[in-house]
Design a protein around this motif. Sequence first.
Motif, PDB file in Angstrom:
ATOM      1  N   ASP A  59       0.834  -1.208   0.000  1.00  0.00           N
ATOM      2  CA  ASP A  59       0.000   0.000   0.000  1.00  0.00           C
ATOM      3  C   ASP A  59       0.868   1.257   0.000  1.00  0.00           C
ATOM      4  OD1 ASP A  59      -2.270  -1.540   0.034  1.00  0.00           O
ATOM      5  OD2 ASP A  59      -2.648  -1.320   2.184  1.00  0.00           O
ATOM      6  N   HIS A  62       2.514   1.800  -3.426  1.00  0.00           N
ATOM      7  CA  HIS A  62       1.571   2.269  -4.441  1.00  0.00           C
ATOM      8  C   HIS A  62       1.342   3.783  -4.368  1.00  0.00           C
ATOM      9  CE1 HIS A  62       0.320  -1.269  -6.622  1.00  0.00           C
ATOM     10  NE2 HIS A  62       0.154  -1.946  -5.510  1.00  0.00           N
ATOM     11  N   THR A  63       1.620   4.402  -3.235  1.00  0.00           N
ATOM     12  CA  THR A  63       1.412   5.850  -3.102  1.00  0.00           C
ATOM     13  C   THR A  63       2.641   6.657  -3.536  1.00  0.00           C
ATOM     14  OG1 THR A  63       2.230   5.941  -0.810  1.00  0.00           O
ATOM     15  CG2 THR A  63      -0.099   5.414  -1.131  1.00  0.00           C
ATOM     16  N   MET A 141       5.518  -0.961 -11.807  1.00  0.00           N
ATOM     17  CA  MET A 141       4.107  -1.105 -11.456  1.00  0.00           C
ATOM     18  C   MET A 141       3.608  -2.515 -11.761  1.00  0.00           C
ATOM     19  SD  MET A 141       3.145   1.660 -10.035  1.00  0.00           S
ATOM     20  CE  MET A 141       1.364   1.420 -10.039  1.00  0.00           C
ATOM     21  N   MET A 144       4.806  -4.802  -9.080  1.00  0.00           N
ATOM     22  CA  MET A 144       4.038  -4.659  -7.846  1.00  0.00           C
ATOM     23  C   MET A 144       2.703  -5.382  -7.941  1.00  0.00           C
ATOM     24  SD  MET A 144       4.585  -0.889  -6.171  1.00  0.00           S
ATOM     25  CE  MET A 144       4.437   0.103  -7.660  1.00  0.00           C
ATOM     26  N   GLU A 145       2.014  -5.218  -9.070  1.00  0.00           N
ATOM     27  CA  GLU A 145       0.725  -5.884  -9.258  1.00  0.00           C
ATOM     28  C   GLU A 145       0.890  -7.402  -9.234  1.00  0.00           C
ATOM     29  OE1 GLU A 145      -2.191  -4.568  -9.305  1.00  0.00           O
ATOM     30  OE2 GLU A 145      -1.555  -2.464  -9.295  1.00  0.00           O
ATOM     31  N   ASP A 148       1.427  -8.489  -5.680  1.00  0.00           N
ATOM     32  CA  ASP A 148       0.158  -8.447  -4.963  1.00  0.00           C
ATOM     33  C   ASP A 148      -0.645  -9.724  -5.210  1.00  0.00           C
ATOM     34  OD1 ASP A 148       0.007  -6.188  -3.401  1.00  0.00           O
ATOM     35  OD2 ASP A 148      -0.776  -4.915  -4.994  1.00  0.00           O
TER      36      ASP A 148
END
Length: 223
Positions: A59, A62-63, A141, A144-145, A148
């Motif tokens: 989390d 992602h920011t 990105m 990261m996905e 996840d």
Amino acid sequence: MKMFEMLQKFISPKVSGLIKVLSIGVLLSLSACDEEDEGLKIQPHDENKMMSIMHAMMDKMHTMQMNEDPDIVFARMMIMHHQGAINMSDEVLTSGDNAAIKAIATKIKTDQQKEIQDLQSFINSYQPDQSPDSKFNMELMDSMEKSDRQSDLQVITGDTDHDFAQLMIVHHQSAIENARAVQEHGTSTFIKNMAHMMVDAQMMEIKELQTWLLANSNMSGGH
């Protein structure tokens, strides 16, 4: 058994006996499966401490703003990523009970604390020489996905040692992908060398964790 009694009227005694034997075999097999299922303990992800640490790390990542030089973006992201590994290591050092896993966690914590210091010093002193790289950012990105999704697919048991090993493999795989991406898109020799060391170290730790899981998996009831 009523169905079996009805069938007896239309079949020979020999066939009837065979059906009875097969029926008993099926029942025994189902009973064995039930016993195996009872031995597999699965904990909901939302109740799992190690998974909560992993989600908190993701989390935060992602920011992050990614409108900087790729080497700087990598350094900032890996500081967050490393802190997640440190927090997971702290949890297993506090709540785990396996000496081999604690030794791995201690090494991970020590190495990644040092790397955070090195990455922060790099950020403070580096003079960026590239504009933001959209392709590089997209690779991060995507990684990261993928991480996840992969973490959410893991079978979590509530056993701290097992869950640490499972999720740290996913964690390290993501770090390796990020390191390889910056080796391609970055320009800093320092960051490229650090990325190379990260890949080597974390591939070795993945092998150690996989070996431990094969020998101590909760799936087989062993520890």
